[in-house]
Design a protein around this motif. Structure first.
Motif, PDB file in Angstrom:
ATOM      1  N   LYS A 186       0.834  -1.201   0.000  1.00 10.79           N
ATOM      2  CA  LYS A 186       0.000   0.000   0.000  1.00 10.79           C
ATOM      3  C   LYS A 186       0.868   1.248   0.000  1.00 10.79           C
ATOM      4  O   LYS A 186       2.052   1.209   0.329  1.00 10.79           O
ATOM      5  CB  LYS A 186      -0.902   0.011   1.240  1.00 10.79           C
ATOM      6  CG  LYS A 186      -0.115   0.011   2.542  1.00 10.79           C
ATOM      7  CD  LYS A 186      -0.973  -0.289   3.740  1.00 10.79           C
ATOM      8  CE  LYS A 186      -0.158  -0.281   5.028  1.00 10.79           C
ATOM      9  NZ  LYS A 186       0.911  -1.307   5.026  1.00 10.79           N
ATOM     10  N   MET A 187       0.250   2.369  -0.370  1.00  7.94           N
ATOM     11  CA  MET A 187       0.900   3.669  -0.314  1.00  7.94           C
ATOM     12  C   MET A 187      -0.180   4.733  -0.327  1.00  7.94           C
ATOM     13  O   MET A 187      -1.315   4.482  -0.765  1.00  7.94           O
ATOM     14  CB  MET A 187       1.841   3.868  -1.498  1.00  7.94           C
ATOM     15  CG  MET A 187       1.144   3.856  -2.848  1.00  7.94           C
ATOM     16  SD  MET A 187       2.232   4.265  -4.236  1.00  7.94           S
ATOM     17  CE  MET A 187       2.510   6.010  -3.949  1.00  7.94           C
ATOM     18  N   LEU A 188       0.145   5.922   0.173  1.00  8.37           N
ATOM     19  CA  LEU A 188      -0.805   7.020   0.123  1.00  8.37           C
ATOM     20  C   LEU A 188      -1.043   7.428  -1.337  1.00  8.37           C
ATOM     21  O   LEU A 188      -0.126   7.403  -2.156  1.00  8.37           O
ATOM     22  CB  LEU A 188      -0.279   8.217   0.927  1.00  8.37           C
ATOM     23  CG  LEU A 188      -0.247   8.016   2.452  1.00  8.37           C
ATOM     24  CD1 LEU A 188       0.442   9.201   3.117  1.00  8.37           C
ATOM     25  CD2 LEU A 188      -1.652   7.833   3.015  1.00  8.37           C
ATOM     26  N   TYR A 189      -2.283   7.779  -1.638  1.00  9.78           N
ATOM     27  CA  TYR A 189      -2.643   8.103  -3.009  1.00  9.78           C
ATOM     28  C   TYR A 189      -1.826   9.273  -3.535  1.00  9.78           C
ATOM     29  O   TYR A 189      -1.653  10.305  -2.878  1.00  9.78           O
ATOM     30  CB  TYR A 189      -4.134   8.436  -3.117  1.00  9.78           C
ATOM     31  CG  TYR A 189      -4.517   8.838  -4.522  1.00  9.78           C
ATOM     32  CD1 TYR A 189      -4.655   7.873  -5.514  1.00  9.78           C
ATOM     33  CD2 TYR A 189      -4.668  10.177  -4.868  1.00  9.78           C
ATOM     34  CE1 TYR A 189      -4.965   8.231  -6.814  1.00  9.78           C
ATOM     35  CE2 TYR A 189      -4.983  10.543  -6.161  1.00  9.78           C
ATOM     36  CZ  TYR A 189      -5.123   9.566  -7.135  1.00  9.78           C
ATOM     37  OH  TYR A 189      -5.419   9.925  -8.423  1.00  9.78           O
ATOM     38  N   ASP A 190      -1.321   9.104  -4.740  1.00  5.53           N
ATOM     39  CA  ASP A 190      -0.590  10.136  -5.451  1.00  5.53           C
ATOM     40  C   ASP A 190      -1.057  10.097  -6.896  1.00  5.53           C
ATOM     41  O   ASP A 190      -1.004   9.048  -7.544  1.00  5.53           O
ATOM     42  CB  ASP A 190       0.924   9.890  -5.361  1.00  5.53           C
ATOM     43  CG  ASP A 190       1.735  10.894  -6.164  1.00  5.53           C
ATOM     44  OD1 ASP A 190       1.951  10.648  -7.371  1.00  5.53           O
ATOM     45  OD2 ASP A 190       2.130  11.920  -5.589  1.00  5.53           O
ATOM     46  N   GLU A 191      -1.534  11.217  -7.415  1.00  3.93           N
ATOM     47  CA  GLU A 191      -2.156  11.241  -8.741  1.00  3.93           C
ATOM     48  C   GLU A 191      -1.195  10.780  -9.837  1.00  3.93           C
ATOM     49  O   GLU A 191      -1.547   9.944 -10.681  1.00  3.93           O
ATOM     50  CB  GLU A 191      -2.679  12.632  -9.051  1.00  3.93           C
ATOM     51  CG  GLU A 191      -3.431  12.695 -10.385  1.00  3.93           C
ATOM     52  CD  GLU A 191      -4.019  14.066 -10.648  1.00  3.93           C
ATOM     53  OE1 GLU A 191      -5.172  14.135 -11.099  1.00  3.93           O
ATOM     54  OE2 GLU A 191      -3.313  15.070 -10.385  1.00  3.93           O
ATOM     55  N   LYS A 192       0.019  11.309  -9.837  1.00  9.04           N
ATOM     56  CA  LYS A 192       0.984  10.937 -10.872  1.00  9.04           C
ATOM     57  C   LYS A 192       1.276   9.444 -10.812  1.00  9.04           C
ATOM     58  O   LYS A 192       1.299   8.752 -11.847  1.00  9.04           O
ATOM     59  CB  LYS A 192       2.266  11.744 -10.697  1.00  9.04           C
ATOM     60  CG  LYS A 192       3.356  11.432 -11.728  1.00  9.04           C
ATOM     61  CD  LYS A 192       4.554  12.342 -11.539  1.00  9.04           C
ATOM     62  CE  LYS A 192       5.639  12.069 -12.587  1.00  9.04           C
ATOM     63  NZ  LYS A 192       6.224  10.715 -12.432  1.00  9.04           N
ATOM     64  N   MET A 193       1.513   8.936  -9.612  1.00  8.58           N
ATOM     65  CA  MET A 193       1.795   7.514  -9.440  1.00  8.58           C
ATOM     66  C   MET A 193       0.602   6.663  -9.878  1.00  8.58           C
ATOM     67  O   MET A 193       0.771   5.588 -10.456  1.00  8.58           O
ATOM     68  CB  MET A 193       2.139   7.203  -7.986  1.00  8.58           C
ATOM     69  CG  MET A 193       3.499   7.700  -7.543  1.00  8.58           C
ATOM     70  SD  MET A 193       4.836   6.800  -8.361  1.00  8.58           S
ATOM     71  CE  MET A 193       6.251   7.470  -7.481  1.00  8.58           C
ATOM     72  N   ALA A 194      -0.599   7.146  -9.623  1.00  9.18           N
ATOM     73  CA  ALA A 194      -1.787   6.376  -9.980  1.00  9.18           C
ATOM     74  C   ALA A 194      -1.899   6.187 -11.488  1.00  9.18           C
ATOM     75  O   ALA A 194      -2.210   5.092 -11.971  1.00  9.18           O
ATOM     76  CB  ALA A 194      -3.039   7.058  -9.432  1.00  9.18           C
ATOM     77  N   PHE A 195      -1.628   7.250 -12.249  1.00  7.55           N
ATOM     78  CA  PHE A 195      -1.662   7.142 -13.710  1.00  7.55           C
ATOM     79  C   PHE A 195      -0.593   6.153 -14.195  1.00  7.55           C
ATOM     80  O   PHE A 195      -0.855   5.296 -15.045  1.00  7.55           O
ATOM     81  CB  PHE A 195      -1.446   8.514 -14.360  1.00  7.55           C
ATOM     82  CG  PHE A 195      -2.689   9.335 -14.483  1.00  7.55           C
ATOM     83  CD1 PHE A 195      -3.523   9.180 -15.579  1.00  7.55           C
ATOM     84  CD2 PHE A 195      -3.035  10.259 -13.508  1.00  7.55           C
ATOM     85  CE1 PHE A 195      -4.690   9.933 -15.715  1.00  7.55           C
ATOM     86  CE2 PHE A 195      -4.193  11.023 -13.626  1.00  7.55           C
ATOM     87  CZ  PHE A 195      -5.015  10.860 -14.724  1.00  7.55           C
ATOM     88  N   GLU A 196       0.610   6.277 -13.642  1.00  6.56           N
ATOM     89  CA  GLU A 196       1.697   5.379 -14.037  1.00  6.56           C
ATOM     90  C   GLU A 196       1.392   3.940 -13.638  1.00  6.56           C
ATOM     91  O   GLU A 196       1.702   2.998 -14.382  1.00  6.56           O
ATOM     92  CB  GLU A 196       3.008   5.842 -13.398  1.00  6.56           C
ATOM     93  CG  GLU A 196       3.520   7.168 -13.926  1.00  6.56           C
ATOM     94  CD  GLU A 196       4.822   7.595 -13.249  1.00  6.56           C
ATOM     95  OE1 GLU A 196       5.436   6.737 -12.574  1.00  6.56           O
ATOM     96  OE2 GLU A 196       5.208   8.757 -13.404  1.00  6.56           O
ATOM     97  N   TYR A 197       0.781   3.791 -12.482  1.00  2.00           N
ATOM     98  CA  TYR A 197       0.477   2.444 -11.996  1.00  2.00           C
ATOM     99  C   TYR A 197      -0.536   1.751 -12.907  1.00  2.00           C
ATOM    100  O   TYR A 197      -0.363   0.570 -13.260  1.00  2.00           O
ATOM    101  CB  TYR A 197      -0.069   2.508 -10.565  1.00  2.00           C
ATOM    102  CG  TYR A 197      -0.355   1.144  -9.978  1.00  2.00           C
ATOM    103  CD1 TYR A 197       0.668   0.373  -9.435  1.00  2.00           C
ATOM    104  CD2 TYR A 197      -1.643   0.613  -9.973  1.00  2.00           C
ATOM    105  CE1 TYR A 197       0.418  -0.887  -8.907  1.00  2.00           C
ATOM    106  CE2 TYR A 197      -1.902  -0.636  -9.459  1.00  2.00           C
ATOM    107  CZ  TYR A 197      -0.868  -1.384  -8.917  1.00  2.00           C
ATOM    108  OH  TYR A 197      -1.124  -2.636  -8.411  1.00  2.00           O
TER     109      TYR A 197
END
Length: 373
Positions: free
Chosen positions: A35-46
């Motif tokens: 798990k990790m805290l939500y991050d918009e940039k990371m979410a798109f990459e993920y």
């Protein structure tokens, strides 16, 4: 060892797909999942990496889809819908589609997106009906909010709802547990998952010295849970899972029946083409498309071991004819002494074509497995 699944064009009959979303709006003090805290940039990459991993399996169709986490509803509406539209086409027409949701971020808009994209089973992380204990867990909702969410989901037409409950929590008494059970039963969910607290290294609970319930107290609390839920009309079909008739989790039964399934996403586990695998828990590695961390080619002996470990968790146990079909009659002969001792001790029941554990046997499952495997 390969760190990516083989891009095969043929596939054996695999009926289930698990998808892991690691993002959370906050981190609970007991959770050990990737798990990790939500991050918009990371979410798109993920999602880009996740879709690539999914495509590598060349999935045709499955009978169950399960999106877990983390917190899938930590995604904003646009990304949540993007994910659902990617995977929904894999699901058979009468398939089961489950999404885990957290109370604090399951907005009306997100519920509507779930409903419009074919989700027919919700799993809600309630965990406790005591606001004081919820704060101790670092959950960010109140029980009143959980009540409102369940009522709203039912009104929207979700016909199969699971609620999670944790017992054995710090300062939790038997009276607290009774209150939890009564409060959850008043919600009339179709399914309840009830887990004893496990304190994992690296969690806040572990670092703060929180201890797990002792064995005698845990068994006493579990017996209370079993008695209460049975009386209320729920059938325990697996050690920690209770359902109204017809609402058992078809997806999770895939695991417990030792059947193969796809697992994608950070830290996800899977069982494909006779290989059990675990994905990396490193987000950096995952985003670089290094997906798999460990692989285990399952030989006949290992497959038999998993058969015992998983099937004995089921209240129905397993068919002896299925066991013979997989491993031959002589394989069972190796275990007959342990089976006969367990029967004499009132821990196991063997009929002409079924082996299953009694209530007492299920409570001592780990001890029995040491002798069996």
């Amino acid at each position: 060892m390969n760190n990516q699944p083989k891009n095969l064009t043929t596939r054996r009959n695999i009926n289930s797909l698990y998808i892991h979303l690691p993002f959370c709006s906050h981190l609970c003090h007991y959770c050990d999942f990737p798990k990790m805290l939500y991050d918009e940039k990371m979410a798109f990459e993920y999602l880009d990496a996740l879709f690539l991993e999914i495509d590598l399996y060349k999935i045709d169709s499955v009978k169950t889809l399960y999106i877990g986490g983390g917190t899938p509803t930590a995604l904003p509406p646009s990304l949540l819908e993007k994910l659902l539209k990617k995977v929904r086409p894999f699901l058979d027409q009468d398939g089961e589609f489950t999404v885990e949701i957290n109370v604090e971020n399951a907005t009306d808009e997100k519920l509507a997106i779930l409903k419009n994209n074919g989700i027919n089973r919700l799993s809600i992380g309630v965990e406790s009906t005591s606001d004081r204990i919820l704060r101790l867990l670092n959950r960010r909702h109140t029980f009143k909010q959980a009540q409102e969410l369940v009522r709203k989901a039912k009104a929207m037409g979700f016909v199969s709802i699971n609620v999670d409950l944790i017992y054995g929590l710090p300062t939790q008494t038997k009276k607290h547990l009774i209150d939890d059970l009564n409060n959850l039963l008043a919600l009339d969910p179709e399914h309840l998952s009830v887990y004893s607290l496990t304190v994992h290294p690296g969690t806040v609970f572990y670092l703060n010295g929180i201890k797990e319930q002792d064995e005698d107290q845990s068994r006493d609390h579990y017996d209370l849970i079993l008695k209460t839920l049975r009386k209320a009309g729920y059938r325990r079909y697996e050690v920690s899972n209770f359902a109204k008739p017809g609402h058992e989790s078809r997806h999770n039964l895939t695991y417990w029946r030792n059947e193969e399934y796809y697992g994608v996403g950070l830290g996800a586990a899977g069982y494909v083409d006779n290989v059990r695998y675990e994905n990396t828990r490193s987000l950096t590695a995952y985003l670089k498309h290094t997906f798999r961390l460990n692989e285990e080619k399952v030989d006949t002996r290992e497959k038999e071991k998993y058969f015992w470990i998983l099937n004995l968790r089921l209240e129905e146990g397993f068919l002896i004819s299925d066991y013979y079909r997989e491993f031959g009659e002589k394989a069972l002969e190796r275990h007959m002494r342990t089976i006969e001792e367990a029967i004499c001790d009132g821990l196991m029941i063997k009929t002409n074509d079924r082996i299953r554990l009694t209530d007492g046997g299920l409570m001592l499952l780990d001890r029995l497995l040491v002798k069996l495997i």
